[in-house]
Design a protein around this motif. Structure first.
Motif, short mmCIF file in Angstrom:
data_model
loop_
_atom_site.label_atom_id
_atom_site.label_comp_id
_atom_site.label_asym_id
_atom_site.label_seq_id
_atom_site.Cartn_x
_atom_site.Cartn_y
_atom_site.Cartn_z
N PHE A 16 -11.63 -14.10 -3.46
CA PHE A 16 -10.55 -13.14 -3.47
C PHE A 16 -9.80 -13.23 -2.14
O PHE A 16 -10.39 -13.17 -1.07
CB PHE A 16 -11.11 -11.74 -3.66
N GLY A 17 -8.47 -13.39 -2.21
CA GLY A 17 -7.65 -13.44 -1.00
C GLY A 17 -6.54 -12.42 -1.08
O GLY A 17 -5.77 -12.42 -2.04
N ALA A 18 -6.45 -11.52 -0.08
CA ALA A 18 -5.46 -10.45 -0.12
C ALA A 18 -4.74 -10.32 1.21
O ALA A 18 -5.35 -10.47 2.28
CB ALA A 18 -6.13 -9.12 -0.45
N LYS A 19 -3.46 -10.08 1.14
CA LYS A 19 -2.67 -9.68 2.29
C LYS A 19 -2.24 -8.24 2.05
O LYS A 19 -1.63 -7.94 1.03
CB LYS A 19 -1.44 -10.58 2.45
N LEU A 20 -2.59 -7.35 2.98
CA LEU A 20 -2.24 -5.95 2.83
C LEU A 20 -1.05 -5.61 3.71
O LEU A 20 -1.07 -5.85 4.92
CB LEU A 20 -3.43 -5.06 3.22
N VAL A 21 -0.02 -5.07 3.09
CA VAL A 21 1.17 -4.61 3.81
C VAL A 21 1.44 -3.17 3.39
O VAL A 21 0.93 -2.70 2.37
CB VAL A 21 2.39 -5.50 3.52
N CYS A 52 0.81 -1.23 0.00
CA CYS A 52 0.00 0.00 0.00
C CYS A 52 0.83 1.27 0.00
O CYS A 52 0.27 2.36 0.00
CB CYS A 52 -0.97 -0.03 1.19
N TYR A 53 2.15 1.15 0.00
CA TYR A 53 2.94 2.36 -0.20
C TYR A 53 3.04 2.72 -1.68
O TYR A 53 3.59 3.75 -2.05
CB TYR A 53 4.32 2.26 0.44
N LEU A 54 2.48 1.91 -2.56
CA LEU A 54 2.48 2.18 -3.99
C LEU A 54 1.32 3.08 -4.37
O LEU A 54 0.20 2.91 -3.87
CB LEU A 54 2.40 0.88 -4.79
N LYS A 55 1.56 4.01 -5.27
CA LYS A 55 0.51 4.92 -5.72
C LYS A 55 -0.64 4.17 -6.39
O LYS A 55 -1.78 4.62 -6.36
CB LYS A 55 1.10 5.93 -6.70
N GLU A 56 -0.34 3.03 -7.01
CA GLU A 56 -1.36 2.29 -7.76
C GLU A 56 -1.99 1.16 -6.95
O GLU A 56 -2.72 0.33 -7.51
CB GLU A 56 -0.74 1.72 -9.03
N ALA A 57 -1.77 1.13 -5.64
CA ALA A 57 -2.25 0.01 -4.83
C ALA A 57 -3.77 -0.17 -4.93
O ALA A 57 -4.26 -1.30 -5.12
CB ALA A 57 -1.83 0.19 -3.37
N TYR A 58 -4.53 0.91 -4.80
CA TYR A 58 -5.99 0.78 -4.82
C TYR A 58 -6.48 0.28 -6.17
O TYR A 58 -7.38 -0.58 -6.23
CB TYR A 58 -6.64 2.12 -4.48
N ASP A 59 -5.92 0.79 -7.25
CA ASP A 59 -6.31 0.31 -8.57
C ASP A 59 -6.03 -1.19 -8.70
O ASP A 59 -6.85 -1.94 -9.26
CB ASP A 59 -5.56 1.07 -9.67
N ASN A 60 -4.89 -1.64 -8.21
CA ASN A 60 -4.55 -3.06 -8.30
C ASN A 60 -5.55 -3.92 -7.52
O ASN A 60 -6.01 -4.96 -8.02
CB ASN A 60 -3.14 -3.29 -7.76
N VAL A 61 -5.89 -3.49 -6.31
CA VAL A 61 -6.84 -4.25 -5.49
C VAL A 61 -8.21 -4.26 -6.15
O VAL A 61 -8.86 -5.31 -6.25
CB VAL A 61 -6.93 -3.65 -4.06
N GLU A 68 1.90 9.37 5.74
CA GLU A 68 0.47 9.58 5.90
C GLU A 68 -0.29 9.20 4.64
O GLU A 68 -1.40 8.65 4.72
CB GLU A 68 0.20 11.05 6.27
N ALA A 69 0.29 9.48 3.48
CA ALA A 69 -0.35 9.07 2.23
C ALA A 69 -0.42 7.55 2.13
O ALA A 69 -1.41 6.99 1.65
CB ALA A 69 0.43 9.64 1.04
N THR A 70 0.61 6.88 2.62
CA THR A 70 0.60 5.42 2.64
C THR A 70 -0.47 4.90 3.59
O THR A 70 -1.18 3.93 3.29
CB THR A 70 1.98 4.88 3.04
N ASN A 71 -0.61 5.53 4.75
CA ASN A 71 -1.66 5.14 5.69
C ASN A 71 -3.04 5.29 5.06
O ASN A 71 -3.90 4.41 5.20
CB ASN A 71 -1.58 5.99 6.96
N ARG A 72 -3.25 6.40 4.38
CA ARG A 72 -4.55 6.62 3.73
C ARG A 72 -4.81 5.56 2.67
O ARG A 72 -5.94 5.05 2.54
CB ARG A 72 -4.61 8.02 3.12
#
Length: 613
Positions: free
Chosen positions: A449-454, A426-435, A480-484
């Protein structure tokens, strides 16, 4: 061999149980299901992280409303300040060891020079005394033991207090960078996906993840055997197991590098066409291209002749609504259309037409087949042993290929329950699009669907590589952007669980606020911990004040449990020291809670406290 032949290659190199698999959406299906899957899928659903079981026990630290009859709507709150419950599995010596280790991790000199100091200690004290000192300090804090038998007492103790274990046998990797890794550049290749000598050692700047290096096919076979042993140990240690694998340990990374470039170029081409239709800046799945306008654009760009382009968009699932989204677009690359062999796309920077695909050499084809075969063997072995398989995330220049291969395993093995889990950084800018894109594909095709979020393990290396080579930094601008981003992805998966119960998520985090955020959302949605849809994971020796209260409250929670001989795990201990330096400097909370519990025991006369289980 073209990239579109990847999956048929997997099929040919794999067992006879799978006749045909596709790497892209909507075009092929497994025609013969795994017989082993049928034996396991009828059973009870498993829990998470790389290995083992959770045995939940209700405890006083759970605060519940008294006048509620519906268990599904009960609000559960965890008291993370209750040190009695958090550390009841630890004796006083273990508490003192934690305090010592965490304090040492705050001294920059000791952390920065930890390798040199350990080497010096070996020379001064000798091997036997050095090992004894390590087991009394860092090794004892972060490592469970030397072999399968020596780790059993810890596993059983944690299990008795509601915490499962994720087993991982730690072996040090010898750095071997094949010269061929640097001789693969073609003029039209993207900067990000060119091998770079300065970053040949992918360990640089990485403190919280292991790195594997390709030596030869025999080495990859040995690493597969290590993963198989961990899967077997996971299945034998618990009713529900989890095991983790790294794709780069299973084959030549060059294949992942090249395949990732193909996937990224193809997606970027979609974004270019979306921009031409005035649909840039939208979330990935909101971009729907008007079909007729798309055909006209492709013809004008010279990508293909009119008849070919017309044929690309005929089929059961392409274009009936008059629009094409990203998942439809991804389904175009397969061996049923001429697009696979003929496609050229415009380079976004130069505007020149370039071939999307190239052919493998004979040797590359063999290496690719072996890699995909190893992945398939591990997945089937996990099913046979009742273990869930978690595919670790790696560097961004490998990750598109890793995610696509993982997705293919999910399409095969996650039909009845979640067996294969993908990891999203989730520190990637494209994380939400990928999920969101992967989630939507699971909805359309009806698998779990199985996901591990780091948050992510390669930030410093990713940023320095992007700056040095000259491409956009893929990392969010700040913490903070990564947290969001983490919370946005997490909430999205939780909503999916709430709607259809066909998604599962591992909240792999040491961040107490993130854990509280998860509990709050579960309360709002009425998600019960006993459904085993939401899991939590932390490293052995860290954040017990989070893991054990959750476990005793009935939540499936897991400790990542590394094991191996002292000398073999020294690189791992070095990473833990580096990681804890930043973690402990940023927060005094864990040390203050440890002191609080130690003082409480001393005041109550519990000088010789021993856990009872």
């Amino acid at each position: 061999m073209s990239y579109n032949k990847v999956v048929p290659a997997l099929v040919k190199s794999s067992s006879d149980n799978i006749k045909r698999i596709c790497l892209f959406h909507g075009r092929f299906r497994s025609t013969v299901a795994s017989t082993q899957r049928d034996e396991v899928e009828g059973g009870k659903e498993k829990q998470v992280d790389e290995c083992t079981v959770v045995k939940a026990v209700q405890a006083d630290l759970i605060i519940q409303p008294k006048n509620t009859t519906d268990a599904q709507t009960q609000k559960i709150e965890i008291d993370f300040d209750n040190t009695h419950e958090a550390y009841k599995s630890k004796d006083n010596i273990e508490l003192l060891r934690s305090l010592l280790v965490f304090k040492l991790c705050t001294f920059d000199f000791l952390v920065d020079k930890n390798k040199e100091l350990m080497d010096l200690s070996k020379k001064v004290f000798g091997q036997r005394l050095f090992e004894r000192l390590m087991k009394m300090t860092f090794y004892g804090q972060f490592v469970a033991g030397e072999d399968h038998n020596s780790i059993k007492p810890l596993i059983h103790k944690n299990q008795a207090f509601g915490v499962g274990s994720v087993l991982d046998y730690i072996v040090s990797a010898t750095l071997v960078c094949c010269s061929s890794l640097y001789l693969i550049c073609v003029d039209h290749r993207e900067k990000k996906y060119k091998a770079h000598r300065q970053f040949g050692d992918r360990r640089g700047g990485v403190v919280s993840a292991r790195t594997y290096f390709y030596a030869d096919e025999a080495k990859c076979d040995n690493q597969m055997e290590t993963f198989l042993n961990c899967i077997k140990a996971s299945g034998g240690a618990s009713v529900d197991g989890f095991s983790a694998i790294k794709m780069t340990a299973l084959g030549r990374p060059q294949f992942l590098l090249q395949f990732s470039e193909v996937l990224v170029k193809w997606r970027r081409f979609f974004n270019l066409l979306a921009a031409q239709q005035g649909k840039s800046g939208m979330d990935a799945l909101e971009q729907k291209l008007e079909l007729e306008q798309l055909k006209e654009s492709l013809t004008q760009l010279g990508v293909g002749n009119k008849d070919d382009i017309e044929n690309w968009f005929t089929g059961e699932k392409l274009g009936p609504s008059g629009t094409i989204d990203l998942l439809d677009w991804n389904s175009l690359i397969n061996d049923r259309t001429s697009i696979s062999n003929l496609l050229v796309i415009p380079n976004v920077e130069t505007g020149q037409l370039e071939p999307l695909l190239r052919k493998f050499t004979v040797e590359e084809e063999k290496q690719m087949k072996r890699m995909l075969q190893r992945v398939d063997v591990l997945a089937k072995h996990a099913v046979e042993n009742g273990v869930r398989l978690m595919v670790d995330a790696e560097q961004t220049y490998f990750q598109p290929a890793i995610s696509r291969l993982t997705l293919e395993m999910q399409r095969i093995f996650n039909r009845e329950k979640p067996i294969i889990f993908n990891t999203y950084q989730c520190y990637l800018k494209e994380a939400y699009d990928n999920v969101s894109v992967d989630m939507e594909l699971s909805r359309r095709e009806g698998w779990y669907f199985g996901a591990k979020l780091v948050r992510g393990a390669y930030m410093y290396q990713e940023r320095s590589r992007a700056e040095e080579i000259g491409y956009e930094d893929p990392i969010n601008p700040d913490y903070e952007a990564t947290n969001r981003m983490y919370h946005k992805c997490l909430e999205f998966v939780l909503e999916e669980i709430n709607h259809n119960r066909k998604a599962n998520v591992m909240v792999a985090s040491h961040n107490e606020d993130t854990v509280k955020f998860t509990l709050e959302k579960m309360n709002q949605m009425g998600l019960s911990p006993t459904e085993n849809k939401v899991y939590f994971g932390q490293l052995l020796g860290m954040c017990d004040q989070i893991s054990f209260p959750l476990g005793q409250a009935g939540f499936p929670v897991y400790k990542y449990v590394p094991y191996g001989p002292v000398n073999e795990v020294i690189p791992y201990l070095s990473r833990r020291a580096l990681e804890n330096r930043g973690f402990m400097k940023g927060s005094q909370r864990e040390r203050s809670l440890l002191w609080k519990e130690l003082k409480r025991r001393l005041l109550n006369g519990q000088i010789l406290y021993k856990p009872v289980y």
